[in-house]
Scaffold this active site. Structure first.
Site, short mmCIF file in Angstrom:
data_model
loop_
_atom_site.label_atom_id
_atom_site.label_comp_id
_atom_site.label_asym_id
_atom_site.label_seq_id
_atom_site.Cartn_x
_atom_site.Cartn_y
_atom_site.Cartn_z
N CYS A 80 -2.52 -9.62 -0.21
CA CYS A 80 -2.85 -9.76 1.21
C CYS A 80 -4.30 -10.25 1.37
O CYS A 80 -4.59 -11.38 1.01
CB CYS A 80 -2.58 -8.44 1.93
SG CYS A 80 -2.50 -8.63 3.71
N HIS A 172 2.92 -7.11 0.14
CA HIS A 172 2.40 -5.89 -0.48
C HIS A 172 3.39 -5.35 -1.52
O HIS A 172 4.32 -4.62 -1.15
CB HIS A 172 2.17 -4.82 0.60
CG HIS A 172 0.99 -5.12 1.47
ND1 HIS A 172 -0.29 -4.76 1.12
CD2 HIS A 172 0.90 -5.77 2.65
CE1 HIS A 172 -1.13 -5.16 2.07
NE2 HIS A 172 -0.43 -5.79 3.00
N GLU A 174 2.87 -3.07 -3.56
CA GLU A 174 2.62 -1.65 -3.83
C GLU A 174 3.36 -0.72 -2.88
O GLU A 174 3.41 0.47 -3.11
CB GLU A 174 1.11 -1.36 -3.79
CG GLU A 174 0.46 -1.41 -2.41
CD GLU A 174 0.11 -2.82 -1.93
OE1 GLU A 174 0.70 -3.80 -2.43
OE2 GLU A 174 -0.73 -2.93 -1.01
#
Ligand code: XMP
Length: 606
Positions: A80, A172, A174
């Site tokens: 990002c 993202h 994660e």
């Protein structure tokens, strides 16, 4: 450095710690670095990951960081904001706009090692304001995203330069909503950085015990032990590190506990051998009088946190141990949600992060051995330390207890923005054949990592679970001012609801305790207690029948780290049983199931 390790640069919000957790799951040490750390602190790692940021834009003034990292001969991957910074640094362009939030399909281009073993199209999670629109000469696009078939493409969603060993993802990986995000991170850590597994939870326990001994020196610790997973694991770790005679435990009944909770907790501590210096105080009167007449959620949270400290200090004086350090089972989400990392917004003030405790932290008077961990890791650690499974696998219960599940109101309606909200809600609901009512109350949520305080929508109609969640998703994306959707379980759909003036009282708490007890019993009866991660029951002062009776909301969720959550369905039989039992409680006239993911709704309503 003794182990292979990855540096994770923390540009704010929850991201860096989530990334670090995912790396540690690969048994590779991950260490958080601040963006402005000296370049020397970045040497010796096998790779660097730049986190996203909730508040930084590639155009922001506050985006200064140690750009010398780009001169290091180690692989760098950015997510990002980090992705945009890498693109810019090597000659690409980033623009404000093409903002996205939610799920998208990533189409893999070429055969980048980042996507080895994955499908040509992968579900990923997007949350950004700025976008990369071109890359420098050494970079290639290795993935673009689209929103459904035929939707507009978002270019440069994944970029790579194999010669420079620099990589970036706009999405993202994660967060759990990126379905194979773990595999993408593993590809970077193992294949591109060449890290081999060498780090374990046992090592972590040893390191933390050492850290505790250094901090505490020859002093002793007085730990607030609620009986929840975190403080119980903290008690065990502190006891092992310091010896049982240097640890005192205080269990406080704050009047905001579940039915019979304190009695059961004290019995469990005794059975588990944590009763050497175990103290108990019934402080419910103190908490309830401190909360009398308070309505605003953050103010309630601050009062509960402050009262804990007052009670703690009073008890410590009474026991003659006021010089002891304060022990807490604080875990990582408590810190970030309170805005406790440099760039995070205050979503909620957790009870263990109120100003007086922040001050004690600055003075080094607080011991928190779990402050870097997420719940899932705390449980793993607790299991390794031999804590019984029924304690480890209890549902998480927030420190402020039922205090954040008992909504209060002055009786005034929140109708701000309703002229825009109502038509938008009705239009979306009509497309799905649903009844809908935007409610004149508010609850706390989180949008793009910032706190929101917005309206819930009550939905009704003969509905299947998946279309219901789709409708809710569209409401959050397309209707302004909405951060929650609840599904009516009552026999009729209310045409109009009205907030009731309501405060924190023992009577309302007893009613909530009873409803909560019925829900917990129901989950156990249906064998669902273990499948569902947490299930708050909330009492909302909204009347549907003109008789001054309140609304109960049940919020079953699936989660791993509590930073994100998805609503869990309840079987029709259980919904029907709960409707019969809860609607029969005197004082209740409405029942609904919360069907909101986090984001945009938080797990708790306040
Ligand atoms: P939210 O509501 O922020 O909750 O999505 C995330 C997780 O944290 C718990 N929670 C708390 N835990 N002190 C705690 O120890 C608090 O003040 C607090 N507030 C929320 C919540 O139950 C969920 O598991």
């Amino acid at each position: 450095m003794a182990h292979d390790a990855i540096a994770v640069v923390d540009f704010g919000g929850q991201y860096a710690h989530l990334i670090a957790t995912k790396v540690r799951r690969l048994h590779v040490l991950a260490e958080i670095r601040q963006p402005e750390d000296d370049i020397e602190r970045f040497r010796g790692y096998k790779g660097i990951i730049l986190s996203g940021s909730p508040s930084l834009s590639a155009f922001g003034e506050d985006s200064a960081y140690t750009r010398d990292i780009y001169d290091l001969d180690i692989p760098i991957l950015g997510f990002c904001f980090g992705h945009q910074e890498i693109a810019k640094h090597y000659g690409g362009t980033v623009v404000h706009g093409a903002q996205e939030w939610g799920a998208a399909d990533l189409h893999v281009v070429g055969d980048s090692p980042l996507f080895r073993g994955l499908a040509p199209v992968e579900r990923v999670f997007m949350s950004h304001f700025d976008s990369v629109t071109s890359v420098g000469p050494e970079f290639a696009e290795v993935g673009y995203t689209s929103l459904g078939a035929g939707g507009p493409a978002h270019r440069y969603a994944a970029i790579a330069s194999e010669s420079l060993r620099r990589y970036g993802f706009q999405f993202h990986p994660e967060v759990d909503d990126t379905v194979h995000g773990d595999a993408m991170i593993a590809n970077f850590v193992r294949d591109i950085c060449g890290c081999s597994p060498s780090w374990t939870m046992e090592q972590y326990i040893g390191e933390q015990m050492e850290r505790v001994r250094r901090q505490v020196g020859d002093q002793s610790v007085f730990l607030l032990a609620s009986g929840g997973v975190d403080s119980t694991v903290a008690a065990r770790l502190l006891g092992e590190a310091l010896g049982a005679n240097r640890l005192h435990l205080l269990h406080v009944d704050n009047g905001l506990m579940r039915k019979d909770e304190s009695r059961e907790v004290l019995a469990a501590f005794r059975a588990f051998g944590l009763d050497r210096n175990l103290h108990f105080v019934d402080a419910s009167d103190v908490f309830l009088s401190a909360l009398a007449g308070v309505v605003e959620p953050e103010q309630k949270r601050r009062i509960i946190g402050q009262t804990f400290v007052d009670v703690f200090e009073r008890e410590a004086r009474a026991l003659g141990i006021e010089h002891h350090l304060l022990g807490q089972g604080t875990i990582y989400p408590d810190t970030i949600e309170t805005g406790g990392t440099r760039r995070a917004d205050t979503i909620k003030t957790h009870h263990n992060r109120v100003p007086i405790i922040e001050e004690m932290l600055r003075q080094g008077r607080v011991v928190e051995p779990l402050a870097e961990l997420y719940k899932v890791e705390v449980r793993e650690l607790g299991e390794k330390m031999g804590i019984p499974a029924d304690l480890i696998w209890r549902h998480p219960f927030p420190g402020p207890g039922l205090g954040v599940r008992l909504l209060c109101s002055s009786g005034a309606e929140f109708r701000d923005g309703m002229e825009q909200i109502e038509p938008a809600v009705q239009a979306i609901a009509a497309r799905h054949g649903l009844e809908a009512l935007a409610l004149p109350i508010k609850s706390v949520g989180v949008k793009a990592d910032l706190r929101s305080y917005e309206h819930p929508v009550l939905l009704g109609g003969p509905l299947e679970w998946t279309p219901l969640l789709e409708a809710a998703g569209q409401l959050f994306k397309q209707a302004p001012g909405i951060n929650r959707a609840i599904w009516n379980l009552g026999p009729t759909f209310p045409r109009r609801v009205r907030p009731l003036a309501a405060a924190v009282t023992r009577e309302r708490l007893d009613l909530l305790r009873e409803a909560d007890h019925l829900v917990m019993e129901g989950l156990r009866r249906h064998g669902l207690y273990g499948d569902i991660w947490q299930c708050p029951t909330v009492l909302v002062p909204l009347e549907v029948d003109g008789m001054g009776r309140e609304f109960v909301i049940v919020r079953p969720i699936h989660s791993e780290r509590a930073m994100t959550a998805i609503p869990a369905p309840l079987p029709a039989a259980l919904r029907a049983e709960l409707a019969l039992q809860i609607l029969a409680l005197p004082g209740v006239s409405g029942l609904a199931l919360d069907v909101t993911s986090k984001p945009p709704g938080t797990i708790e309503w306040e």
